[in-house]
Design a protein around this motif. Structure first.
Motif, PDB file in Angstrom:
ATOM      1  N   ILE A 168       0.864  -1.187   0.000  1.00  0.00           N
ATOM      2  CA  ILE A 168       0.000   0.000   0.000  1.00  0.00           C
ATOM      3  C   ILE A 168       0.894   1.228   0.000  1.00  0.00           C
ATOM      4  O   ILE A 168       1.732   1.399   0.883  1.00  0.00           O
ATOM      5  CB  ILE A 168      -0.942   0.035   1.219  1.00  0.00           C
ATOM      6  CG1 ILE A 168      -1.882  -1.156   1.222  1.00  0.00           C
ATOM      7  CG2 ILE A 168      -1.706   1.348   1.281  1.00  0.00           C
ATOM      8  CD1 ILE A 168      -2.875  -1.188   0.085  1.00  0.00           C
ATOM      9  N   GLY A 169       0.719   2.072  -0.973  1.00  0.00           N
ATOM     10  CA  GLY A 169       1.475   3.319  -1.037  1.00  0.00           C
ATOM     11  C   GLY A 169       2.822   3.158  -1.711  1.00  0.00           C
ATOM     12  O   GLY A 169       3.329   2.051  -1.892  1.00  0.00           O
ATOM     13  N   THR A 170       3.371   4.298  -2.056  1.00  0.00           N
ATOM     14  CA  THR A 170       4.650   4.325  -2.764  1.00  0.00           C
ATOM     15  C   THR A 170       5.640   5.281  -2.103  1.00  0.00           C
ATOM     16  O   THR A 170       6.545   5.773  -2.752  1.00  0.00           O
ATOM     17  CB  THR A 170       4.433   4.757  -4.231  1.00  0.00           C
ATOM     18  OG1 THR A 170       3.814   6.061  -4.234  1.00  0.00           O
ATOM     19  CG2 THR A 170       3.566   3.771  -4.984  1.00  0.00           C
ATOM     20  N   GLY A 171       5.458   5.542  -0.816  1.00  0.00           N
ATOM     21  CA  GLY A 171       6.369   6.435  -0.111  1.00  0.00           C
ATOM     22  C   GLY A 171       7.774   5.864  -0.050  1.00  0.00           C
ATOM     23  O   GLY A 171       7.969   4.643  -0.084  1.00  0.00           O
ATOM     24  N   PRO A 172       8.780   6.730   0.050  1.00  0.00           N
ATOM     25  CA  PRO A 172      10.169   6.270   0.111  1.00  0.00           C
ATOM     26  C   PRO A 172      10.472   5.579   1.442  1.00  0.00           C
ATOM     27  O   PRO A 172       9.734   5.734   2.419  1.00  0.00           O
ATOM     28  CB  PRO A 172      10.961   7.569  -0.020  1.00  0.00           C
ATOM     29  CG  PRO A 172      10.066   8.611   0.563  1.00  0.00           C
ATOM     30  CD  PRO A 172       8.666   8.184   0.167  1.00  0.00           C
ATOM     31  N   ALA A 173      11.557   4.850   1.492  1.00  0.00           N
ATOM     32  CA  ALA A 173      11.962   4.180   2.729  1.00  0.00           C
ATOM     33  C   ALA A 173      12.081   5.169   3.886  1.00  0.00           C
ATOM     34  O   ALA A 173      11.760   4.842   5.036  1.00  0.00           O
ATOM     35  CB  ALA A 173      13.280   3.438   2.511  1.00  0.00           C
ATOM     36  N   ALA A 174      12.507   6.393   3.603  1.00  0.00           N
ATOM     37  CA  ALA A 174      12.661   7.417   4.647  1.00  0.00           C
ATOM     38  C   ALA A 174      11.331   7.826   5.267  1.00  0.00           C
ATOM     39  O   ALA A 174      11.316   8.478   6.310  1.00  0.00           O
ATOM     40  CB  ALA A 174      13.356   8.643   4.065  1.00  0.00           C
ATOM     41  N   ALA A 175      10.212   7.443   4.663  1.00  0.00           N
ATOM     42  CA  ALA A 175       8.894   7.785   5.209  1.00  0.00           C
ATOM     43  C   ALA A 175       8.477   6.846   6.337  1.00  0.00           C
ATOM     44  O   ALA A 175       7.420   7.038   6.936  1.00  0.00           O
ATOM     45  CB  ALA A 175       7.846   7.761   4.100  1.00  0.00           C
ATOM     46  N   PHE A 176       9.311   5.863   6.635  1.00  0.00           N
ATOM     47  CA  PHE A 176       8.976   4.870   7.658  1.00  0.00           C
ATOM     48  C   PHE A 176      10.071   4.809   8.712  1.00  0.00           C
ATOM     49  O   PHE A 176      11.257   4.948   8.407  1.00  0.00           O
ATOM     50  CB  PHE A 176       8.774   3.499   7.005  1.00  0.00           C
ATOM     51  CG  PHE A 176       7.648   3.508   6.021  1.00  0.00           C
ATOM     52  CD1 PHE A 176       6.343   3.344   6.439  1.00  0.00           C
ATOM     53  CD2 PHE A 176       7.892   3.729   4.677  1.00  0.00           C
ATOM     54  CE1 PHE A 176       5.294   3.386   5.532  1.00  0.00           C
ATOM     55  CE2 PHE A 176       6.858   3.770   3.758  1.00  0.00           C
ATOM     56  CZ  PHE A 176       5.547   3.599   4.197  1.00  0.00           C
ATOM     57  N   GLN A 177       9.646   4.595   9.960  1.00  0.00           N
ATOM     58  CA  GLN A 177      10.601   4.568  11.068  1.00  0.00           C
ATOM     59  C   GLN A 177      11.287   3.213  11.184  1.00  0.00           C
ATOM     60  O   GLN A 177      12.494   3.129  11.332  1.00  0.00           O
ATOM     61  CB  GLN A 177       9.888   4.930  12.367  1.00  0.00           C
ATOM     62  CG  GLN A 177       9.365   6.353  12.313  1.00  0.00           C
ATOM     63  CD  GLN A 177       8.564   6.745  13.528  1.00  0.00           C
ATOM     64  OE1 GLN A 177       8.766   6.229  14.619  1.00  0.00           O
ATOM     65  NE2 GLN A 177       7.651   7.673  13.358  1.00  0.00           N
ATOM     66  N   ARG A 178      10.505   2.151  11.152  1.00  0.00           N
ATOM     67  CA  ARG A 178      11.021   0.784  11.109  1.00  0.00           C
ATOM     68  C   ARG A 178       9.902  -0.073  10.545  1.00  0.00           C
ATOM     69  O   ARG A 178       8.749   0.099  10.932  1.00  0.00           O
ATOM     70  CB  ARG A 178      11.434   0.281  12.488  1.00  0.00           C
ATOM     71  CG  ARG A 178      12.056  -1.117  12.403  1.00  0.00           C
ATOM     72  CD  ARG A 178      12.654  -1.605  13.694  1.00  0.00           C
ATOM     73  NE  ARG A 178      13.787  -0.775  14.071  1.00  0.00           N
ATOM     74  CZ  ARG A 178      14.212  -0.626  15.326  1.00  0.00           C
ATOM     75  NH1 ARG A 178      13.591  -1.245  16.309  1.00  0.00           N
ATOM     76  NH2 ARG A 178      15.249   0.139  15.599  1.00  0.00           N
ATOM     77  N   GLY A 179      10.249  -0.965   9.663  1.00  0.00           N
ATOM     78  CA  GLY A 179       9.204  -1.725   8.995  1.00  0.00           C
ATOM     79  C   GLY A 179       8.277  -0.758   8.270  1.00  0.00           C
ATOM     80  O   GLY A 179       8.741   0.126   7.559  1.00  0.00           O
ATOM     81  N   ARG A 180       6.986  -0.881   8.488  1.00  0.00           N
ATOM     82  CA  ARG A 180       6.004  -0.002   7.854  1.00  0.00           C
ATOM     83  C   ARG A 180       5.397   0.990   8.850  1.00  0.00           C
ATOM     84  O   ARG A 180       4.348   1.566   8.605  1.00  0.00           O
ATOM     85  CB  ARG A 180       4.910  -0.852   7.202  1.00  0.00           C
ATOM     86  CG  ARG A 180       5.413  -1.804   6.105  1.00  0.00           C
ATOM     87  CD  ARG A 180       5.834  -1.106   4.857  1.00  0.00           C
ATOM     88  NE  ARG A 180       4.644  -0.595   4.177  1.00  0.00           N
ATOM     89  CZ  ARG A 180       4.655   0.171   3.118  1.00  0.00           C
ATOM     90  NH1 ARG A 180       5.799   0.528   2.574  1.00  0.00           N
ATOM     91  NH2 ARG A 180       3.550   0.608   2.568  1.00  0.00           N
ATOM     92  N   GLU A 181       6.065   1.189   9.988  1.00  0.00           N
ATOM     93  CA  GLU A 181       5.606   2.167  10.992  1.00  0.00           C
ATOM     94  C   GLU A 181       6.002   3.567  10.539  1.00  0.00           C
ATOM     95  O   GLU A 181       7.175   3.866  10.363  1.00  0.00           O
ATOM     96  CB  GLU A 181       6.227   1.868  12.358  1.00  0.00           C
ATOM     97  CG  GLU A 181       5.786   2.832  13.450  1.00  0.00           C
ATOM     98  CD  GLU A 181       6.330   2.483  14.828  1.00  0.00           C
ATOM     99  OE1 GLU A 181       6.249   3.349  15.711  1.00  0.00           O
ATOM    100  OE2 GLU A 181       6.832   1.347  15.022  1.00  0.00           O
ATOM    101  N   TRP A 182       5.000   4.450  10.408  1.00  0.00           N
ATOM    102  CA  TRP A 182       5.287   5.815   9.959  1.00  0.00           C
ATOM    103  C   TRP A 182       5.025   6.849  11.057  1.00  0.00           C
ATOM    104  O   TRP A 182       5.409   8.000  10.923  1.00  0.00           O
ATOM    105  CB  TRP A 182       4.494   6.169   8.697  1.00  0.00           C
ATOM    106  CG  TRP A 182       3.013   6.073   8.845  1.00  0.00           C
ATOM    107  CD1 TRP A 182       2.230   4.975   8.626  1.00  0.00           C
ATOM    108  CD2 TRP A 182       2.118   7.109   9.249  1.00  0.00           C
ATOM    109  NE1 TRP A 182       0.917   5.274   8.881  1.00  0.00           N
ATOM    110  CE2 TRP A 182       0.819   6.577   9.259  1.00  0.00           C
ATOM    111  CE3 TRP A 182       2.294   8.453   9.614  1.00  0.00           C
ATOM    112  CZ2 TRP A 182      -0.307   7.325   9.626  1.00  0.00           C
ATOM    113  CZ3 TRP A 182       1.178   9.190   9.967  1.00  0.00           C
ATOM    114  CH2 TRP A 182      -0.097   8.628   9.973  1.00  0.00           C
TER     115      TRP A 182
END
Length: 147
Positions: free
Chosen positions: A66-80
């Protein structure tokens, strides 16, 4: 651009780096809960135990695919993002660099001293809730890959 109003008054006391949070000017619990209800109602978001914060912090994730945000948009795993327990009331979110710069310049938060996230101060009243909600939505759009 977020076009944020300037946060009134002195900045709250911040502690950290681990844990990193807000130690004064704590958001009223009912306002924290209103913010949390809005956060968890965002499309595709699910709640799970945080992968990076203190026990009892409530975290928000996006499912894989779900979504196409960059890796930097997440803290760890898929936690944003996550909101800290009631005794703190602040939250950590990921933001694009230009949005984070605006949040900090307007007095709504600080950069984490170790991780690449923004500590956003908990809202003290309903007006501040709307500003913090705007910041959260920017973080969500970053994670989802929307402009």
């Amino acid at each position: 651009m977020l076009n944020l109003p300037r946060r009134e008054g002195a900045a709250p006391r911040v502690f950290g780096p681990a844990p990193h949070g807000q130690g004064s000017q704590i958001s009223p619990i009912m306002i924290q809960e209103e913010l949390w209800e809005r956060m968890r109602a965002l499309p595709y978001v699910y709640m799970a135990p945080t992968l990076v914060s203190v026990p009892h912090a409530r975290a928000l994730f996006l499912p894989e695919g779900i979504g196409t945000g960059p890796a930097a948009a997440f803290q760890r795993g898929r936690e944003w993002g996550h909101i800290h327990p009631h005794h703190d009331g602040s939250l950590h979110v990921t933001l694009p660099p230009e949005a984070e710069a605006e949040v900090i310049a307007a007095g709504w938060g600080v950069h984490h001293p170790v991780q690449d996230v923004t500590l956003v101060y908990g809202p003290r009243n309903s007006e501040e809730l709307e500003t913090v909600w705007q910041i959260v939505q920017t973080s969500y759009r970053y994670a989802i890959g929307a402009k």
